[in-house]
Scaffold this active site. Structure first.
Site, PDB file in Angstrom:
ATOM      1  N   PHE A  60      31.805  38.106  33.396  1.00 36.03           N
ATOM      2  CA  PHE A  60      30.652  37.857  32.515  1.00 36.03           C
ATOM      3  C   PHE A  60      31.100  37.543  31.086  1.00 36.03           C
ATOM      4  CE2 PHE A  60      27.145  39.269  29.776  1.00 36.03           C
ATOM      5  CZ  PHE A  60      26.107  38.528  30.313  1.00 36.03           C
ATOM      6  N   GLU A  86      31.256  43.688  46.888  1.00 39.33           N
ATOM      7  CA  GLU A  86      31.640  44.777  45.984  1.00 39.33           C
ATOM      8  C   GLU A  86      30.900  44.713  44.653  1.00 39.33           C
ATOM      9  OE1 GLU A  86      35.917  44.974  45.657  1.00 39.33           O
ATOM     10  OE2 GLU A  86      36.180  44.420  47.753  1.00 39.33           O
ATOM     11  N   HIS A  89      25.187  43.125  41.597  1.00 39.28           N
ATOM     12  CA  HIS A  89      24.462  42.025  40.943  1.00 39.28           C
ATOM     13  C   HIS A  89      25.333  40.760  40.924  1.00 39.28           C
ATOM     14  CE1 HIS A  89      26.732  44.440  38.223  1.00 39.28           C
ATOM     15  NE2 HIS A  89      26.373  43.829  37.122  1.00 39.28           N
TER      16      HIS A  89
HETATM   17  N1  RBF Z   1      33.480  41.480  36.882  1.00 38.18           N
HETATM   18  C1  RBF Z   1      34.262  40.661  37.601  1.00 38.18           C
HETATM   19  O1  RBF Z   1      34.962  39.817  37.034  1.00 38.18           O
HETATM   20  N2  RBF Z   1      34.287  40.743  38.971  1.00 38.18           N
HETATM   21  C2  RBF Z   1      33.551  41.642  39.660  1.00 38.18           C
HETATM   22  O2  RBF Z   1      33.635  41.669  40.904  1.00 38.18           O
HETATM   23  C3  RBF Z   1      32.713  42.519  38.926  1.00 38.18           C
HETATM   24  N3  RBF Z   1      31.943  43.430  39.574  1.00 38.18           N
HETATM   25  C4  RBF Z   1      31.167  44.264  38.841  1.00 38.18           C
HETATM   26  C5  RBF Z   1      30.379  45.241  39.496  1.00 38.18           C
HETATM   27  C6  RBF Z   1      29.603  46.104  38.762  1.00 38.18           C
HETATM   28  C7  RBF Z   1      28.787  47.133  39.482  1.00 38.18           C
HETATM   29  C8  RBF Z   1      29.571  46.021  37.339  1.00 38.18           C
HETATM   30  C9  RBF Z   1      28.710  46.942  36.523  1.00 38.18           C
HETATM   31  C10 RBF Z   1      30.337  45.089  36.688  1.00 38.18           C
HETATM   32  C11 RBF Z   1      31.147  44.208  37.421  1.00 38.18           C
HETATM   33  N4  RBF Z   1      31.947  43.261  36.777  1.00 38.18           N
HETATM   34  C12 RBF Z   1      32.721  42.414  37.505  1.00 38.18           C
HETATM   35  C13 RBF Z   1      32.060  43.252  35.293  1.00 38.18           C
HETATM   36  C14 RBF Z   1      31.164  42.232  34.584  1.00 38.18           C
HETATM   37  O3  RBF Z   1      31.706  40.921  34.695  1.00 38.18           O
HETATM   38  C15 RBF Z   1      31.079  42.599  33.096  1.00 38.18           C
HETATM   39  O4  RBF Z   1      32.375  42.775  32.578  1.00 38.18           O
HETATM   40  C16 RBF Z   1      30.286  43.864  32.854  1.00 38.18           C
HETATM   41  O5  RBF Z   1      29.011  43.761  33.430  1.00 38.18           O
HETATM   42  C17 RBF Z   1      30.145  44.168  31.348  1.00 38.18           C
HETATM   43  O6  RBF Z   1      29.475  43.101  30.679  1.00 38.18           O
END
Ligand code: RBF
Length: 160
Positions: A60, A86, A89
């Site tokens: 993100f 995994e 959202h």
């Molecule tokens: N970021 C990734 O790059 N890959 C993921 O698979 C991923 N899974 C996430 C699952 C959950 C439950 C959460 C809360 C965040 C995840 N994120 C993942 C992090 C996301 O990209 C971001 O860094 C956070 O939401 C903070 O803005």
């Protein structure tokens, strides 16, 4: 090691550059990310580019890192791994990341390679990561796409 339909000519150096590449990398799924990073760095070396790397927490955060890199580098590649099973959202993170990267490319007039794997399973991500035996080398391919786009557009800026 390329997916079906992938351009196959050697990348190599080119008079039209680019000279610099920014690599924005997320931190989730470390081992797969290491393989993607290795691929992007190989493409940069093949093309003779100087590399600047920025590491962010998750996919993100990749667009804002890509935006900062686009202001100082000729091209940018963004690397991440988002696994549906995994990530509750998944659709939101994948969609926001992809749309953000596309917006950065247009707003900054800078080629941005999308090396964010959005897959159903960890096995699919590994198979696209460029590790030995993988069917794709997505980090290399994304960096290569940005580099080739820069080269394709270089004659247009010379025409102004
Ligand atoms: N970021 C990734 O790059 N890959 C993921 O698979 C991923 N899974 C996430 C699952 C959950 C439950 C959460 C809360 C965040 C995840 N994120 C993942 C992090 C996301 O990209 C971001 O860094 C956070 O939401 C903070 O803005």
């Amino acid at each position: 090691m390329a997916g079906y339909g992938t351009p196959s000519s050697a990348l190599g150096t080119h008079d039209a550059g680019p000279a610099t590449i920014g690599i924005a990398a997320a931190s989730w799924h470390t081992e797969i990310m290491d393989a993607l990073l290795d691929g992007a760095r190989r493409a940069a070396a093949d093309a003779g580019c100087t590399v600047t790397e920025v590491r962010v927490p998750g996919s993100f955060e990749l667009p804002v890192a890509a935006q900062a890199l686009a202001r100082t580098c000729d091209v940018v590649v963004a690397l991440g791994v988002v696994i549906r099973g995994e990530t509750p959202h998944f659709e939101y993170i994948s969609g926001a990341t992809t749309e953000g990267l596309a917006r950065v490319a247009l707003d900054e007039s800078t080629p941005v390679g999308n090396g964010v794997l959005t897959v159903n399973t960890r096995e699919q991500a590994v198979d696209r990561s460029g590790v030995e035996g993988a069917s794709e080398d997505a980090g290399y391919a994304a960096a290569e796409a940005a580099i080739r786009t820069f080269r394709a557009l270089a004659p247009l800026s010379d025409m102004r």
